[in-house]
Enzyme design. Structure first.
Site, short mmCIF file in Angstrom:
data_model
loop_
_atom_site.label_atom_id
_atom_site.label_comp_id
_atom_site.label_asym_id
_atom_site.label_seq_id
_atom_site.Cartn_x
_atom_site.Cartn_y
_atom_site.Cartn_z
N ASP A 153 0.40 -1.27 0.11
CA ASP A 153 0.00 0.36 -0.63
C ASP A 153 1.27 1.23 0.07
OD1 ASP A 153 -1.97 1.39 -0.07
OD2 ASP A 153 -2.62 1.55 1.86
N HIS B 101 3.02 3.58 -8.91
CA HIS B 101 2.43 1.82 -9.30
C HIS B 101 3.68 1.58 -9.95
CE1 HIS B 101 -1.35 1.96 -7.50
NE2 HIS B 101 -2.52 2.40 -8.63
N LEU C 276 10.77 -20.01 -4.04
CA LEU C 276 9.90 -19.18 -3.48
C LEU C 276 8.34 -19.85 -4.46
CD1 LEU C 276 8.46 -16.95 -1.85
CD2 LEU C 276 9.42 -15.45 -3.28
C1 FPP Z 1 -2.31 0.13 -3.93
O1 FPP Z 1 -1.32 1.70 -3.27
C2 FPP Z 1 -1.76 -0.98 -4.73
C3 FPP Z 1 -1.47 -1.89 -5.59
C4 FPP Z 1 -3.64 -1.03 -5.29
C5 FPP Z 1 -1.34 -2.50 -6.48
C6 FPP Z 1 0.24 -2.61 -6.19
C7 FPP Z 1 0.60 -2.86 -7.92
C8 FPP Z 1 1.87 -2.90 -7.92
C9 FPP Z 1 2.82 -3.35 -6.61
C10 FPP Z 1 3.14 -3.00 -9.08
C11 FPP Z 1 2.60 -3.96 -10.07
C12 FPP Z 1 2.71 -5.53 -9.37
C13 FPP Z 1 3.06 -6.59 -9.70
C14 FPP Z 1 3.04 -7.93 -8.81
C15 FPP Z 1 3.66 -7.01 -10.93
P1 FPP Z 1 -2.60 2.41 -3.34
O2 FPP Z 1 -2.61 2.71 -4.84
O3 FPP Z 1 -3.67 2.40 -2.90
O4 FPP Z 1 -1.83 3.22 -2.56
P2 FPP Z 1 -2.47 4.83 -2.29
O5 FPP Z 1 -3.18 4.35 -0.80
O6 FPP Z 1 -1.60 5.69 -1.85
O7 FPP Z 1 -3.05 5.37 -2.92
#
Ligand code: FPP
Length: 246
Positions: free
Chosen positions: A19, A36, A130
């Site tokens: 997050d 992201h 893993l």
């Molecule tokens: C939450 O941060 C993150 C996500 C919903 C997506 C996670 C994706 C990645 C790390 C990239 C791709 C992953 C893989 C496995 C290839 P948020 O957007 O909710 O952040 P915020 O709370 O600050 O808005």
């Protein structure tokens, strides 16, 4: 390189709620998708760290059933990033003997995403290192609901007698079938909730919350989470005194 360090207990299964990508991007004055994209480096580092530590299963909450309600542009950006990352990282997964698997309502993903994911899952299926589990179009309530549907269907057909339904049987119908429950859950960015993640499977997990935003999360933070895990007394409903006699 992250070290096992003498006597430290390494969780067999670590689950992560990644997050803070959006807030990380905002801090740099950039668009959310930049957060992201930067989060992928953290995924790489933590996957490598878990491999070095000998963790058996690492589950990453990459896209929840609720994430579809984000702006369409962000959803499209996340899906494109997912496909690109899987394709770019496949040789590294093979080199490190990482087996890629996925949980969630995968049929609900776009055809192209599903195809790329399935190919990578198939290509890595014999790897013995893993098990990297991507939770995609996943939510804990979805998982329990789909399990109940299948169980009820089998009860109606007479395959399952209601009186034999117990916790082990329910676990066998979840998408995490045959994977041990996570011993440690890590959530980044200072939020302290489980956001419809592995609701059943986290019943006895230790939780580690950190203020670090996901794109900044590295092996040293993973190390701190494992140190904290080692400081906990896991009682599973028993008393400390009972544990002393085991
Ligand atoms: C939450 O941060 C993150 C996500 C919903 C997506 C996670 C994706 C990645 C790390 C990239 C791709 C992953 C893989 C496995 C290839 P948020 O957007 O909710 O952040 P915020 O709370 O600050 O808005």
């Amino acid at each position: 390189m992250i070290s096992k360090r003498d006597g430290r207990k390494i969780p067999k299964h670590i689950a992560v709620i990644m997050d803070g990508n959006g807030r990380w991007a905002k801090k740099q004055g950039a668009k959310r998708i930049f957060g992201h994209r930067s989060g992928v480096q953290a995924v790489r580092d933590i996957t490598e760290g878990c491999t070095e530590l000998g963790v058996d299963h690492l589950t990453l909450y990459a896209f929840s059933t609720e994430n579809w309600s984000r702006p369409q542009k962000e959803v499209d950006g996340l899906m494109t990033l997912l496909v690109k990352t899987i394709n770019v990282e496949l040789p590294t997964l093979m080199k490190n003997r990482v087996r890629l698997t996925a949980i969630g309502d995968l049929q609900g993903l776009a055809t192209g995403v599903y195809k790329n994911l399935s190919l990578a899952i198939d290509e890595t299926k014999l790897n013995k290192g893993l098990n990297l589990i991507l939770a995609l179009n996943y939510s804990g309530k979805w998982d329990l609901t789909q399990a109940f549907k299948v169980i009820c269907g089998e009860v109606i057909k007479g395959i399952i007698k209601p009186e034999i339904i117990d916790e082990d049987l329910v676990s066998e119908y979840l998408s995490t079938k045959s994977i041990p429950d996570p011993e440690l859950l890590i959530r980044t960015s200072g939020e302290m909730r489980i956001s419809n993640f592995l609701l059943w499977q986290l019943a006895y997990s230790e939780f580690f919350f950190t203020e670090v935003l996901w794109p900044d999360f590295r092996k040293k933070h993973l190390n701190l989470a494992i140190d904290s895990f080692n400081d906990r007394e896991r009682r599973f409903g028993q008393t400390s005194e009972q544990l002393d006699f085991q």
